[in-house]
Write a protein that holds these residues in place. Sequence first.
Motif, PDB file in Angstrom:
ATOM      1  N   PHE A 258       0.846  -1.201   0.000  1.00  0.00           N
ATOM      2  CA  PHE A 258       0.000   0.000   0.000  1.00  0.00           C
ATOM      3  C   PHE A 258       0.875   1.242   0.000  1.00  0.00           C
ATOM      4  O   PHE A 258       1.987   1.258   0.550  1.00  0.00           O
ATOM      5  CB  PHE A 258      -0.944   0.010   1.205  1.00  0.00           C
ATOM      6  CG  PHE A 258      -0.260   0.241   2.522  1.00  0.00           C
ATOM      7  CD1 PHE A 258      -0.120   1.517   3.055  1.00  0.00           C
ATOM      8  CD2 PHE A 258       0.257  -0.827   3.250  1.00  0.00           C
ATOM      9  CE1 PHE A 258       0.509   1.715   4.268  1.00  0.00           C
ATOM     10  CE2 PHE A 258       0.886  -0.629   4.459  1.00  0.00           C
ATOM     11  CZ  PHE A 258       1.019   0.645   4.973  1.00  0.00           C
ATOM     12  N   SER A 259       0.363   2.296  -0.637  1.00  0.00           N
ATOM     13  CA  SER A 259       1.065   3.585  -0.714  1.00  0.00           C
ATOM     14  C   SER A 259       0.043   4.692  -0.487  1.00  0.00           C
ATOM     15  O   SER A 259      -0.991   4.741  -1.168  1.00  0.00           O
ATOM     16  CB  SER A 259       1.740   3.766  -2.077  1.00  0.00           C
ATOM     17  OG  SER A 259       2.659   2.707  -2.324  1.00  0.00           O
ATOM     18  N   LEU A 260       0.324   5.569   0.456  1.00  0.00           N
ATOM     19  CA  LEU A 260      -0.560   6.689   0.799  1.00  0.00           C
ATOM     20  C   LEU A 260       0.148   7.988   0.430  1.00  0.00           C
ATOM     21  O   LEU A 260       1.263   8.243   0.873  1.00  0.00           O
ATOM     22  CB  LEU A 260      -0.886   6.684   2.293  1.00  0.00           C
ATOM     23  CG  LEU A 260      -1.798   7.797   2.800  1.00  0.00           C
ATOM     24  CD1 LEU A 260      -3.214   7.629   2.248  1.00  0.00           C
ATOM     25  CD2 LEU A 260      -1.820   7.818   4.335  1.00  0.00           C
ATOM     26  N   PHE A 261      -0.526   8.821  -0.394  1.00  0.00           N
ATOM     27  CA  PHE A 261       0.083  10.037  -0.925  1.00  0.00           C
ATOM     28  C   PHE A 261      -0.609  11.279  -0.352  1.00  0.00           C
ATOM     29  O   PHE A 261      -1.827  11.316  -0.172  1.00  0.00           O
ATOM     30  CB  PHE A 261       0.022  10.047  -2.452  1.00  0.00           C
ATOM     31  CG  PHE A 261       0.816   8.927  -3.076  1.00  0.00           C
ATOM     32  CD1 PHE A 261       2.167   9.063  -3.324  1.00  0.00           C
ATOM     33  CD2 PHE A 261       0.198   7.720  -3.399  1.00  0.00           C
ATOM     34  CE1 PHE A 261       2.908   8.024  -3.883  1.00  0.00           C
ATOM     35  CE2 PHE A 261       0.918   6.676  -3.960  1.00  0.00           C
ATOM     36  CZ  PHE A 261       2.271   6.831  -4.193  1.00  0.00           C
ATOM     37  N   THR A 262       0.217  12.318  -0.103  1.00  0.00           N
ATOM     38  CA  THR A 262      -0.227  13.551   0.551  1.00  0.00           C
ATOM     39  C   THR A 262      -0.825  14.529  -0.455  1.00  0.00           C
ATOM     40  O   THR A 262      -0.296  14.682  -1.553  1.00  0.00           O
ATOM     41  CB  THR A 262       0.968  14.221   1.259  1.00  0.00           C
ATOM     42  OG1 THR A 262       1.586  13.274   2.126  1.00  0.00           O
ATOM     43  CG2 THR A 262       0.540  15.437   2.053  1.00  0.00           C
ATOM     44  N   PRO A 263      -1.948  15.197  -0.087  1.00  0.00           N
ATOM     45  CA  PRO A 263      -2.535  16.189  -0.998  1.00  0.00           C
ATOM     46  C   PRO A 263      -1.597  17.368  -1.239  1.00  0.00           C
ATOM     47  O   PRO A 263      -0.743  17.695  -0.421  1.00  0.00           O
ATOM     48  CB  PRO A 263      -3.813  16.628  -0.265  1.00  0.00           C
ATOM     49  CG  PRO A 263      -3.589  16.264   1.163  1.00  0.00           C
ATOM     50  CD  PRO A 263      -2.732  15.056   1.151  1.00  0.00           C
TER      51      PRO A 263
END
Length: 226
Positions: free
Chosen positions: A163-168
Amino acid sequence: MRQRSSHKRGVRDVFSVRLTACVLLIALVALSVGAQSGRRPPKRTEPAAPVQPPPPDATPPPQPPEPDKPKIPIHVGESTSGMGGSLYLHRTVTEACARRLMKSAGAQVSADDKWMTPGEASRRAKASKETYFLAIVVESTGYYDDRRTSAGARVEDEIVIDFSLFTPETGKLKAHGRVYGRPYPSTSGSPLPIPGSARVEYMLMQAGEDVADRVLRALDLTVPPT
């Protein structure tokens, strides 16, 4: 003789007048003294006691409630899968992850049916003002049956979810990790002998929830009880 008698009467009259005047004067003085003795002296007024302020309340007044913090938007996207392209199995992970995220009071979760690679998730996060984008990739090195590998491990234990979570606004990576499939436990702690397809489905759901918990911790949000 008549003059003497007249003189004597005049003297007596004057004496009578003076005597009467003295008697009246004495009577007036006596009345005045009696009146003064009958009067009571005025009472002395004591100074009023100072008014004491009311004691302070032991309990402080209730404070107005703090405004609720805005929820953090998180978009869960489906990415390509190494599991033979099985959309159903992949959605088992993403839907389990989304349901788990929704249980946190601080997360606002959305999802769609579009395939979203980690690169696409980064681009969409960069174009967003406040939404985090989560890309999930489900992979495995084998088939889903009861065969064993050369090391003796079950093939199902080789399921992994990246999983990869990206910042706005920046599109930078906020969190990244890998979750491994876990066999269905029994009350004794050992895996239950569930048939292959059901066992794999459970492991995928459990892995999706594990991903959600790690995302919540990365965003400092409350992890719901298991």
